[in-house]
Write a protein that holds these residues in place. Structure first.
Motif, PDB file in Angstrom:
ATOM      1  N   PRO A   8      10.196   0.561 -11.836  1.00  0.00           N
ATOM      2  CA  PRO A   8       9.920   1.194 -13.139  1.00  0.00           C
ATOM      3  C   PRO A   8       8.420   1.399 -13.365  1.00  0.00           C
ATOM      4  CG  PRO A   8      10.306  -1.134 -13.435  1.00  0.00           C
ATOM      5  CD  PRO A   8      10.455  -0.851 -11.954  1.00  0.00           C
ATOM      6  N   GLY A   9       7.864   2.469 -12.803  1.00  0.00           N
ATOM      7  CA  GLY A   9       6.434   2.718 -12.942  1.00  0.00           C
ATOM      8  C   GLY A   9       5.589   1.942 -11.957  1.00  0.00           C
ATOM      9  N   PRO A  22      -4.444   5.897  -8.666  1.00  0.00           N
ATOM     10  CA  PRO A  22      -3.036   6.049  -8.271  1.00  0.00           C
ATOM     11  C   PRO A  22      -2.128   6.364  -9.459  1.00  0.00           C
ATOM     12  CG  PRO A  22      -3.975   4.013  -7.424  1.00  0.00           C
ATOM     13  CD  PRO A  22      -4.948   4.567  -8.402  1.00  0.00           C
ATOM     14  N   LYS A  23      -1.113   7.156  -9.203  1.00  0.00           N
ATOM     15  CA  LYS A  23      -0.116   7.496 -10.223  1.00  0.00           C
ATOM     16  C   LYS A  23       0.996   6.445 -10.198  1.00  0.00           C
ATOM     17  CE  LYS A  23      -0.800  12.493 -10.057  1.00  0.00           C
ATOM     18  NZ  LYS A  23      -1.967  12.527  -9.192  1.00  0.00           N
ATOM     19  N   PHE A  54       5.925  -3.236   0.552  1.00  0.00           N
ATOM     20  CA  PHE A  54       4.549  -2.975   0.942  1.00  0.00           C
ATOM     21  C   PHE A  54       3.723  -2.660  -0.299  1.00  0.00           C
ATOM     22  CE2 PHE A  54       6.946  -2.086   4.785  1.00  0.00           C
ATOM     23  CZ  PHE A  54       6.204  -2.768   5.737  1.00  0.00           C
ATOM     24  N   VAL A  55       2.638  -3.397  -0.503  1.00  0.00           N
ATOM     25  CA  VAL A  55       1.691  -3.113  -1.579  1.00  0.00           C
ATOM     26  C   VAL A  55       0.730  -2.078  -1.018  1.00  0.00           C
ATOM     27  CG1 VAL A  55      -0.053  -4.063  -3.128  1.00  0.00           C
ATOM     28  CG2 VAL A  55       1.950  -5.442  -2.501  1.00  0.00           C
ATOM     29  N   LEU A  61       0.718  -0.942  -6.569  1.00  0.00           N
ATOM     30  CA  LEU A  61       1.910  -0.104  -6.502  1.00  0.00           C
ATOM     31  C   LEU A  61       2.585  -0.342  -5.156  1.00  0.00           C
ATOM     32  CD1 LEU A  61       0.628   3.236  -8.069  1.00  0.00           C
ATOM     33  CD2 LEU A  61       1.906   1.388  -9.162  1.00  0.00           C
ATOM     34  N   MET A  62       3.908  -0.407  -5.173  1.00  0.00           N
ATOM     35  CA  MET A  62       4.669  -0.836  -3.997  1.00  0.00           C
ATOM     36  C   MET A  62       5.597   0.263  -3.489  1.00  0.00           C
ATOM     37  SD  MET A  62       5.703  -4.528  -5.538  1.00  0.00           S
ATOM     38  CE  MET A  62       5.996  -3.860  -7.167  1.00  0.00           C
TER      39      MET A  62
END
Length: 140
Positions: A8-9, A22-23, A54-55, A61-62
């Motif tokens: 979620p985001g 990053p988006k 994976f980060v 963000l993953m």
């Protein structure tokens, strides 16, 4: 039914560590898309396999895939239901230098920010209404 993981985001899609802004994307990924790895430490003798997240970006963000194949990597495995000291024992008992363990904590966004207050204060300004709706209200 089909096992999935929601982002979620928090999904990186194809973004890499070097992306300046990053988006925060959202998606649902089928669990069969994830690489799996055996546990370490106390779980080393078990056949338990964990999905690999994976980060991919500096702001955590993953994704189910590694977008930074040219970077050095450290694998971290969950130590569910243990105290932090016990988790540290698992790290000491791990033979691989590039593997460590972390404790899984459950709670709301406010619980996390209350625990780590001060570490993330400077990032509160980046919360948009859309992210707040998906991730929860941050502590002012």
């Amino acid at each position: 039914g089909k096992m999935t993981m929601d982002f979620p985001g928090t999904h990186s899609s194809d973004q890499k560590w070097s992306v300046f802004s990053p988006k925060h994307l959202e998606t649902t990924v089928d669990m069969t898309s994830f690489e799996k790895r055996k546990g370490q430490g106390a779980d080393a003798e078990s056949s338990q396999e964990y999905p690999v997240l994976f980060v991919n970006t500096w702001n955590h963000l993953m994704s189910e895939k590694n977008n930074n194949t040219d970077m050095e990597m450290t694998f971290m495995f969950p130590v569910a239901g243990k105290k932090e000291d016990d988790a540290n024992d698992d790290v000491k008992n791990t033979n691989q230098e590039d593997v460590t363990a972390f404790v899984i904590r459950k709670g709301s966004r406010q619980d996390v920010e209350g625990r780590f207050k001060g570490c993330i204060d400077s990032f509160t300004a980046v919360l948009t209404p859309e992210r707040e709706e998906k991730l929860g209200k941050r502590i002012p």
